[in-house]
Design an enzyme around this catalytic site. Structure first.
Site, short mmCIF file in Angstrom:
data_model
loop_
_atom_site.label_atom_id
_atom_site.label_comp_id
_atom_site.label_asym_id
_atom_site.label_seq_id
_atom_site.Cartn_x
_atom_site.Cartn_y
_atom_site.Cartn_z
N HIS A 39 0.83 -1.20 0.00
CA HIS A 39 0.00 0.00 0.00
C HIS A 39 0.86 1.25 0.00
O HIS A 39 1.94 1.29 0.59
CB HIS A 39 -1.07 0.01 1.10
CG HIS A 39 -0.57 0.06 2.51
ND1 HIS A 39 -0.21 1.23 3.13
CD2 HIS A 39 -0.39 -0.91 3.43
CE1 HIS A 39 0.15 0.98 4.38
NE2 HIS A 39 0.08 -0.32 4.60
N ASP B 280 6.03 0.44 7.01
CA ASP B 280 4.60 0.34 6.70
C ASP B 280 4.22 1.46 5.74
O ASP B 280 3.82 2.52 6.18
CB ASP B 280 3.80 0.43 8.01
CG ASP B 280 2.32 0.18 7.81
OD1 ASP B 280 1.94 -0.30 6.73
OD2 ASP B 280 1.54 0.46 8.74
N GLU C 169 -5.12 2.46 2.45
CA GLU C 169 -5.27 1.20 3.20
C GLU C 169 -5.53 1.51 4.66
O GLU C 169 -6.36 0.89 5.32
CB GLU C 169 -4.00 0.36 3.05
CG GLU C 169 -4.10 -1.03 3.66
CD GLU C 169 -3.67 -1.12 5.12
OE1 GLU C 169 -3.95 -2.15 5.75
OE2 GLU C 169 -3.07 -0.15 5.65
N GLU C 170 -4.79 2.51 5.17
CA GLU C 170 -4.82 2.79 6.60
C GLU C 170 -6.18 3.30 7.09
O GLU C 170 -6.49 3.20 8.26
CB GLU C 170 -3.72 3.80 6.98
CG GLU C 170 -2.29 3.33 6.68
CD GLU C 170 -1.85 2.20 7.59
OE1 GLU C 170 -2.66 1.69 8.38
OE2 GLU C 170 -0.66 1.81 7.49
N ASP D 74 2.75 -6.50 3.50
CA ASP D 74 2.42 -5.39 4.41
C ASP D 74 2.68 -5.83 5.85
O ASP D 74 1.82 -5.75 6.71
CB ASP D 74 0.95 -4.98 4.23
CG ASP D 74 0.60 -3.77 5.10
OD1 ASP D 74 1.52 -3.02 5.47
OD2 ASP D 74 -0.60 -3.59 5.40
N HIS E 47 3.03 2.31 12.94
CA HIS E 47 2.14 3.47 13.22
C HIS E 47 2.72 4.43 14.27
O HIS E 47 1.97 5.12 14.95
CB HIS E 47 0.74 3.01 13.65
CG HIS E 47 -0.01 2.27 12.59
ND1 HIS E 47 -1.34 1.92 12.72
CD2 HIS E 47 0.36 1.82 11.37
CE1 HIS E 47 -1.75 1.29 11.63
NE2 HIS E 47 -0.73 1.20 10.80
ZN LIG Z 1 0.40 -1.35 6.35
#
Ligand SMILES: [Zn+2]
Length: 472
Positions: A278, A290, A324-325, A352, A424
């Site tokens: 992503h 990520d 995606e998030e 991912d 994150h």
């Molecule tokens: Zn991800």
């Protein structure tokens, strides 16, 4: 008798013995791709380039657009076919200033991160009593109305493990908590970061709302501050009060993009092997693990295949999904747009899960098809220390809407023990990318992708397409 024998001979000529699903040449080329990958690939270069040139790229922002333009430019430079961006609409969200402070029994500032999509607090913030819940189930057990005027706080830690089961067990605390707290009357929602570190940063991530309950402001609390609040409660009792202020902006509909690039198949160009990652990242980090790592891995694997003298039988399609998030928004937009053709898609997967080494290969294939090819695939991967795994692959978050429509998927399992220390958080930065580890992943992806793009087998129908999914 002779007539019968002749008939049998003619029949044998008319119906050739069924070919093996994987020819020796296909397996030989898979081994060569694997060995070439271990000598060095573009995976690290690609990911580092993106992270340094663009960095944070929250969906629907100018940074997201810059990342999309960058991806189209780089994939075109690498020589893929038909490189393009597909635009889709999504609800915008802009992080504003955010702060939280315990106001009683003693004043303490705490470290938070507003959850993506959270509504702002009223100007000046909210101040209310905090009600602690050790688990999500404890929150669910609270009666409707019992949290009126209060801030609910689920303090459950996320445990470290190899495959992300710990994260899967607690991620609903972040995603669903504001709905369940609001249902019980709460005016705000806090969650202990869905992360496995014990550092004073908070993990962001998306929050969901439901149409039938008020949207309340929601934030993650750093793990040490979460423990501090629990200790305050244990030592001094209730009430603990807290002021939460967040100035997020909800600008309405904005646009994001899925990025697509193909290697056109020589015999079955309408059958696709999807290799995806992503494009978007959270704003607080720079999207290195990520999902810059995933983008580098699948691009490098496809590039190795593209550089072969022969094309694969099926087409290979790279997709970098947008948004995606925020809940697989790009994947859902893609499925809505291409749904008439998805029945022809052969198989798909998403990288991912960060940048650590691969250790297993899960599939979700029709069982007889798996029986015909899986042992051959593992043999091709044996020098990479890939162990056998089950036939319950999720395929990665963005494969969910595809799988639910019956598309076969596979998952290259990566060591995830340290992933949720970084995931994150502001620590998702370029220093976390390790070229050797990415190359080992590329070796797996290149071999598996080549085998599946050339296998003479049908992977459908898959077992249990609507199996529980790994949440983003
Ligand atoms: Zn991800």
């Amino acid at each position: 008798m002779r007539a019968l024998a002749l008939a049998a001979t003619l029949l044998a000529l008319a119906i050739p013995a069924r070919a093996e699903p994987l020819s020796p040449q296909v397996l030989q080329t898979a081994s060569e791709l694997r060995d070439r990958a271990l000598k060095g690939t573009i995976a690290h270069d690609f990911a580092e380039h993106l992270v340094l040139e663009v960095g944070a790229r929250k969906a629907g922002t100018a940074q997201d657009k810059r990342a999309a333009d960058w991806a189209v430019r780089e994939l075109t430079k690498l020589g893929f076919d038909n490189v393009r961006a597909e635009i889709f609409d999504m609800p915008g969200w802009v992080r504003g200033a955010e702060s939280a402070r315990i106001t009683a029994p003693f004043p303490h500032d705490i470290v938070i991160s507003g959850l993506g999509g959270s509504v702002p607090t009223p100007k000046g913030g909210i101040e209310a009593e905090v009600v602690l819940f050790k688990t999500f189930d404890d929150l669910l057990a609270a009666p409707v109305g019992s949290l009126a005027g209060k801030i609910a706080f689920v303090t459950q830690p996320t445990i470290k493990d190899q495959d992300g089961a710990g994260y899967s067990a607690t991620v609903r605390n972040r995603q669903q908590g504001a709905i369940e707290a609001a249902r019980r009357g709460a005016i705000g929602y806090l969650v202990r970061s869905i992360g496995t570190h014990m550092t004073r940063v908070a993990n962001t991530g998306s929050v969901r709302y439901a149409a039938d309950v008020p949207r309340i402001p929601a934030a993650a609390v750093s793990p040490p501050d979460s423990v501090k609040i629990e200790r305050l409660a244990a030592r001094f009792g209730q009430p603990i009060t807290l002021r939460l202020a967040m100035d997020h902006i909800l600008p309405g509909t904005v646009q994001s993009r899925n990025i697509i690039a193909d290697i056109r198949g020589s015999e079955k160009p309408n059958e696709y092997v999807i290799v995806s990652a992503h494009l978007d990242s959270w704003d607080t980090g720079t999207g290195a693990l990520d999902d810059g790592a995933g983008m580098g891995i699948v691009t490098a694997a496809a590039k190795l295949i593209k550089d072969l003298p022969q094309r694969p039988k099926r087409s290979i399609r790279i997709i970098f999904f947008g948004a995606e998030e925020f809940g697989l928004l790009g994947a859902r937009a893609y499925v809505a747009r291409h749904k008439d053709r998805l029945g022809e898609y052969f198989v798909g997967s998403q990288a991912d899960f960060g940048g650590d080494v691969a250790y297993g290969l899960q599939t979700r294939f029709h069982a007889p098809a798996r029986a015909a090819i899986y042992a051959h695939m593992l043999r091709a991967l044996a020098p990479l220390n890939i162990i056998p795994a089950d036939n319950n692959a999720m395929g990665g978050p963005d494969m969910t809407p595809f799988r639910e429509l019956g598309m076969p998927v596979f998952t290259v399992q990566q060591k995830g023990y340290d992933y949720f220390d970084i995931h994150h958080t502001p620590h998702d930065t370029v220093d976390k990318l390790d070229a050797k580890k990415l190359d080992q992943n590329v070796a797996v992806w290149a071999a598996v992708t080549w085998i599946l793009a050339n296998a003479d087998v049908d992977l459908r129908p898959i077992p249990d397409p609507t199996a529980p999914r790994r949440l983003n």
